[in-house]
Motif scaffolding. Structure first.
Motif, mmCIF file in Angstrom:
data_model
loop_
_atom_site.group_PDB
_atom_site.id
_atom_site.type_symbol
_atom_site.label_atom_id
_atom_site.label_comp_id
_atom_site.label_asym_id
_atom_site.label_seq_id
_atom_site.Cartn_x
_atom_site.Cartn_y
_atom_site.Cartn_z
ATOM 1 N N GLN A 51 4.582 9.279 -4.173
ATOM 2 C CA GLN A 51 3.992 8.149 -4.890
ATOM 3 C C GLN A 51 2.952 7.409 -4.034
ATOM 4 O OE1 GLN A 51 8.032 6.494 -6.056
ATOM 5 N NE2 GLN A 51 6.886 6.131 -7.936
ATOM 6 N N LEU A 52 2.753 7.881 -2.803
ATOM 7 C CA LEU A 52 1.762 7.247 -1.904
ATOM 8 C C LEU A 52 0.519 8.124 -1.835
ATOM 9 C CD1 LEU A 52 0.855 5.138 0.191
ATOM 10 C CD2 LEU A 52 2.027 6.513 1.955
ATOM 11 N N GLU A 53 -0.640 7.497 -2.026
ATOM 12 C CA GLU A 53 -1.928 8.197 -1.944
ATOM 13 C C GLU A 53 -2.807 7.469 -0.922
ATOM 14 O OE1 GLU A 53 -4.307 10.283 -5.351
ATOM 15 O OE2 GLU A 53 -4.944 8.177 -5.283
ATOM 16 N N LEU A 54 -3.260 8.207 0.081
ATOM 17 C CA LEU A 54 -4.133 7.637 1.115
ATOM 18 C C LEU A 54 -5.573 8.004 0.804
ATOM 19 C CD1 LEU A 54 -2.088 8.428 4.373
ATOM 20 C CD2 LEU A 54 -2.067 6.339 2.988
ATOM 21 N N GLU A 55 -6.418 7.000 0.718
ATOM 22 C CA GLU A 55 -7.827 7.221 0.399
ATOM 23 C C GLU A 55 -8.646 7.253 1.688
ATOM 24 O OE1 GLU A 55 -9.585 4.757 -2.528
ATOM 25 O OE2 GLU A 55 -7.990 5.041 -4.017
ATOM 26 N N ILE A 56 -9.379 8.331 1.877
ATOM 27 C CA ILE A 56 -10.249 8.480 3.048
ATOM 28 C C ILE A 56 -11.681 8.648 2.565
ATOM 29 C CG2 ILE A 56 -8.421 9.495 4.456
ATOM 30 C CD1 ILE A 56 -9.657 12.229 3.891
ATOM 31 N N THR A 57 -12.645 8.405 3.450
ATOM 32 C CA THR A 57 -14.065 8.539 3.107
ATOM 33 C C THR A 57 -14.667 9.735 3.832
ATOM 34 O OG1 THR A 57 -14.738 7.085 4.909
ATOM 35 C CG2 THR A 57 -14.309 6.056 2.772
ATOM 36 N N GLU A 58 -15.819 10.185 3.326
ATOM 37 C CA GLU A 58 -16.466 11.368 3.898
ATOM 38 C C GLU A 58 -16.986 11.136 5.320
ATOM 39 O OE1 GLU A 58 -19.309 13.173 1.286
ATOM 40 O OE2 GLU A 58 -18.298 12.361 -0.456
ATOM 41 N N SER A 59 -17.215 9.863 5.697
ATOM 42 C CA SER A 59 -17.706 9.579 7.057
ATOM 43 C C SER A 59 -16.703 9.996 8.111
ATOM 44 C CB SER A 59 -17.997 8.078 7.199
ATOM 45 O OG SER A 59 -16.813 7.316 6.996
ATOM 46 N N ASP A 67 10.400 1.731 -13.052
ATOM 47 C CA ASP A 67 10.657 3.173 -13.061
ATOM 48 C C ASP A 67 9.675 3.923 -13.962
ATOM 49 O OD1 ASP A 67 11.852 5.570 -12.462
ATOM 50 O OD2 ASP A 67 13.383 5.362 -14.031
ATOM 51 N N GLN A 68 8.358 3.801 -13.617
ATOM 52 C CA GLN A 68 7.324 4.455 -14.430
ATOM 53 C C GLN A 68 6.622 5.588 -13.672
ATOM 54 O OE1 GLN A 68 4.631 1.833 -16.450
ATOM 55 N NE2 GLN A 68 6.232 0.402 -17.084
ATOM 56 N N ASN A 69 7.163 5.955 -12.523
ATOM 57 C CA ASN A 69 6.634 7.094 -11.750
ATOM 58 C C ASN A 69 5.133 6.954 -11.497
ATOM 59 O OD1 ASN A 69 6.785 9.516 -10.345
ATOM 60 N ND2 ASN A 69 6.334 10.743 -12.171
ATOM 61 N N LEU A 70 4.754 5.793 -11.010
ATOM 62 C CA LEU A 70 3.347 5.520 -10.707
ATOM 63 C C LEU A 70 3.074 5.794 -9.225
ATOM 64 C CD1 LEU A 70 2.946 2.197 -12.697
ATOM 65 C CD2 LEU A 70 2.540 4.536 -13.481
ATOM 66 N N CYS A 71 1.806 5.719 -8.855
ATOM 67 C CA CYS A 71 1.419 5.883 -7.442
ATOM 68 C C CYS A 71 0.618 4.679 -6.988
ATOM 69 C CB CYS A 71 0.623 7.168 -7.237
ATOM 70 S SG CYS A 71 -1.028 7.147 -7.975
ATOM 71 N N VAL A 72 0.594 4.481 -5.678
ATOM 72 C CA VAL A 72 -0.207 3.419 -5.090
ATOM 73 C C VAL A 72 -1.192 4.059 -4.109
ATOM 74 C CG1 VAL A 72 1.470 2.963 -3.242
ATOM 75 C CG2 VAL A 72 -0.200 1.207 -3.850
ATOM 76 N N SER A 73 -2.466 3.663 -4.218
ATOM 77 C CA SER A 73 -3.525 4.177 -3.333
ATOM 78 C C SER A 73 -3.846 3.129 -2.275
ATOM 79 C CB SER A 73 -4.780 4.517 -4.138
ATOM 80 O OG SER A 73 -4.509 5.534 -5.082
ATOM 81 N N VAL A 74 -3.872 3.566 -1.025
ATOM 82 C CA VAL A 74 -4.173 2.665 0.101
ATOM 83 C C VAL A 74 -5.364 3.248 0.860
ATOM 84 C CG1 VAL A 74 -3.324 1.601 2.214
ATOM 85 C CG2 VAL A 74 -1.758 1.961 0.282
ATOM 86 N N ILE A 105 -1.123 3.810 -17.559
ATOM 87 C CA ILE A 105 -1.350 3.488 -16.142
ATOM 88 C C ILE A 105 -0.945 4.674 -15.269
ATOM 89 C CG2 ILE A 105 -0.710 1.991 -14.224
ATOM 90 C CD1 ILE A 105 -0.258 -0.232 -16.215
ATOM 91 N N ARG A 106 -1.876 5.088 -14.458
ATOM 92 C CA ARG A 106 -1.594 6.132 -13.449
ATOM 93 C C ARG A 106 -0.996 5.526 -12.196
ATOM 94 N NH1 ARG A 106 -4.468 7.870 -8.811
ATOM 95 N NH2 ARG A 106 -3.949 10.025 -8.207
ATOM 96 N N GLY A 107 -1.564 4.388 -11.757
ATOM 97 C CA GLY A 107 -1.110 3.713 -10.553
ATOM 98 C C GLY A 107 -2.043 2.559 -10.216
ATOM 99 N N PHE A 108 -1.967 2.116 -8.963
ATOM 100 C CA PHE A 108 -2.775 0.981 -8.524
ATOM 101 C C PHE A 108 -3.418 1.297 -7.161
ATOM 102 C CE2 PHE A 108 0.339 -0.768 -11.389
ATOM 103 C CZ PHE A 108 -0.347 -1.745 -12.084
#
Length: 678
Positions: A544-552, A508-515, A453-456
């Motif tokens: 550990q926080l990843e923000l997902e953006i779109t090309e628009s 404690d698995q050093n994962l990331c969460v994408s929002v 698992i990379r993250g969620f």
């Protein structure tokens, strides 16, 4: 001055004028005139009598007789001359009195030795006559002359006894009595007339003074009325201008000077009434400028106003002269096609407007491209009254917006149902936001090689009491349109970070969460502060926080977006470019973005097969991402063919139903317990 009224110079006429006159000055004038009219003939007669009596009967010296007769004639002419000159009343009175005095002195000096004391009868007659006048000027002259003549007779002439018969004295006394009585009667008569004349004169004078005062008052009143009239005219002009201004404000738009909603509605009412009688139809076109809100919000209201004015001017130049163009408000315009044309002609006409309007426009601020969405309703099938027609046109315009903007839509009955559904959805979405009907599911992401698992990815869900489970694609765009997405996005970010912090402390698995972050959120100037506050509140490691953006997101303002992403990157937060390849990606700006992850859109993964060109495209995307030092995540993996290809092309991570659907927190915890430790 003497009266210069033309009249017949006869004794009866002058007496009539004298009796009819009220003015004392004119009365004195007429008295002097009568004196002259009596004296002149008498003196002329005296000149003739002197020649006959003294020369022929008494044998007098011819030269002396002629000289005396000449003097009589000259005195008579003097009276006649004076009476015919335009003189002042006082001068006229003095000249007549003086001429009479000279006449008396001449008679005394020349004829006293002949007729003796009888000359005093002439003096006495003159004195009596002078008493009959309004003024006593003549009396003074005659009295003085008589006194001087008496001295002359007493001291300069020899005393000769004159013998007269008693008859002479009797006649003289009778003459005296008659003249005295006549003078007394005339004097009292004149005195009475004078008193009445004075009373009338005083009354007239008083009346004249009163009239003069009234006239002055009238002049002042006239001046006041003139000023008031001028003020009234100024007020009337101001009222007229105000009425014109009020009419303009009531029926015209102040910004574009086009007819406003009120005039549009009144014109529609008129057309509805006329069309019902004539069984005719007309069109109402609803025009809404595309992306006006973005222009207004990003560049300011002054720029927006300039944009509206120029667009209105452009539309006015394009519409037919028989049609009515107006502004309903904001960026919404209405066009009433009043001409009797068919639907295809109306469509072609509106299409020409759309094509001509879709052009670069220069304003005082900048240059930009404008476009608009057009909705058309037709009377009577799309509405029986103005409000219903406008609503139908508005509905069809919104349909044009939904279909990509910059197009034309005629109203259809099913559009109304769509609008009602949208209104209902808006109402329920607002209640969902207030009642906290949203929840989050988490879809796992795995490493492509070892399937660890990379993250969620945090995915928002809506469980509506009315609709049931609602997919994000059905309510997120509406939330963006309603302005709810900023609040919803903040809740998702805060909730996901809270939950992930708890799980990280347990496993404690050093994962990331994408929002996922909406483009509307990214345009919010406070978004960076929001991210900072969430990290601070949850004590979460930003890496550990990843923000997902779109090309628009990059369509509107690339430079501002890049600056904001750099601010977020400075917080050590990861940035992921979602749905890569479906938008407007350009290497010119892609290489400038602080991107950590590229997500290949599911549409490319679905088409992976040996015969499909998507194989080469996906491979190119992976290579491009690696060249940009980005982590590659492929989403939508559902079969082994897709997985094998991605592994073969060195895709870093995978996400899809093949490995795990979006799951609840409880299922996520169970998955983490099975996941091999790092």
């Amino acid at each position: 001055m003497m009266n210069n009224i033309k009249f017949k110079r006869t004794i009866p006429v002058v007496f009539d004028l004298l009796n009819a006159e009220d003015d004392p000055a004119q009365i004195l004038y007429y008295q002097n005139l009568i004196t002259c009219m009596w004296a002149s003939p008498l003196l002329f007669l005296g000149a003739l009598a002197n020649i006959i009596v003294v020369y022929f009967f008494w044998g007098g010296n011819l030269v002396e007789v002629l000289l005396n007769s000449g003097i009589f004639l000259l005195l008579g002419l003097s009276f006649e001359f004076i009476s015919r000159k335009e003189l002042t009343i006082n001068l006229f009175d003095h000249l007549v009195s003086l001429t009479q005095s000279i006449t008396l002195a001449f008679i005394v000096v020349q004829y006293y030795q002949i007729i003796g004391p009888a000359v005093w009868s002439v003096s006495f007659v003159m004195i009596i006559l002078s008493l009959m006048r309004l003024k006593i000027t003549m009396l003074y002259y005659i009295a003085i002359t008589t006194f001087v003549c008496g001295l002359y007779v007493t001291f300069l002439l020899p005393v000769d006894g004159f013998l007269f018969s008693p008859v002479y004295f009797l006649i003289q006394n009778l003459l005296f009595c008659f003249i005295f009585c006549l003078a007394s009667a005339t004097f009292y008569l004149n005195l009475n007339r004078y008193d009445k004349a004075v009373v009338r004169l005083n009354a007239v004078t008083s009346q004249k003074e009163k009239i003069a005062r009234l006239y002055k008052k009238l002049i002042l009143t006239k001046k006041t009325l003139t000023v008031q009239n001028q003020e009234l005219q100024a007020f009337n002009e101001e009222i007229r201008k105000n009425e014109e201004r009020l009419h303009f404000l009531a029926y015209y738009d102040g910004l574009t000077e086009l007819p406003n909603r009120k005039m549009i509605l009144e014109r529609l009412h008129l057309l509805v009434n006329l069309s019902e009688n004539e069984k005719a139809s007309f069109f109402i076109v609803f025009i809404d400028l595309d992306n006006f809100k973005k222009i207004n919000d990003t560049m300011g209201h002054l720029y927006g106003d300039d944009y509206l004015r120029y667009t209105a001017k452009r539309l006015k130049e394009l519409v037919h002269e028989d049609d009515l163009l107006g502004r309903l408000g904001g960026d919404e315009f209405a066009l009433i096609i009043q001409r009797n044309i068919k639907e295809d002609a109306a469509y072609n006409y509106v299409e020409s407007l759309r094509n001509e309007l879709c052009d670069k426009i220069k304003t005082s601020c900048s240059e930009f491209k404008v476009s608009a969405s057009f909705g058309i309703s037709v009377f009577p099938q799309d509405g029986k009254d103005p409000i219903e027609l406008l609503n139908s046109a508005d509905t069809s315009m919104y349909k044009a917006k939904e279909l990509g903007r910059n197009n034309i839509q005629f109203f259809r009955p099913d559009m109304k149902e769509e609008i009602l559904n949208k209104i209902q959805m808006e109402s329920l979405l607002l209640k969902a936001y207030e009642n906290k009907e949203f929840f989050i599911e988490y879809q796992p992401q795995f490493n492509a090689e070892d399937h660890r698992i990379r993250g969620f990815e945090a995915l928002i869900r809506w469980d509506s009491p009315h609709y049931g489970r609602v997919a994000p694609m059905n309510f997120i765009p509406l939330a963006e349109e309603m302005g709810l997405i900023i609040g919803i996005g903040h809740w998702v970010l805060l909730t996901a970070c809270h939950k992930f912090k708890e799980l990280d402390m347990r496993f404690d698995q050093n994962l990331c969460v994408s929002v996922n972050v909406s483009a509307v959120q990214m345009r919010d100037k406070n978004f960076v502060d929001t991210v900072k506050n969430v990290l601070s509140e949850t004590s979460m490691d930003p890496r550990q926080l990843e923000l997902e953006i779109t090309e628009s997101l990059f369509i509107d303002n690339i430079e501002e977006t890049i600056d904001m992403l750099n601010e977020i990157k400075a917080l050590n937060v990861r940035i992921s470019l979602d749905d890569f390849g479906t938008g407007f990606s350009s290497l010119s700006y892609l290489r400038r973005l602080p991107i950590d992850t590229l997500k290949i859109d599911k549409s490319f993964i679905d088409d992976l097969s040996d015969q499909d060109s998507s194989i080469r495209i996906v491979g190119d995307i992976i290579s491009l991402g690696h060249n940009l030092d980005a982590h590659i995540v492929a989403e939508g993996i559902e079969n082994s063919t897709q997985l094998d290809y991605l592994k073969a092309n060195n895709c870093d991570c995978i996400q899809g139903f093949m490995f795990g659907k979006p799951m609840s927190v409880k299922d996520m915890e169970a998955l983490l317990q099975k996941n091999p430790l790092k």
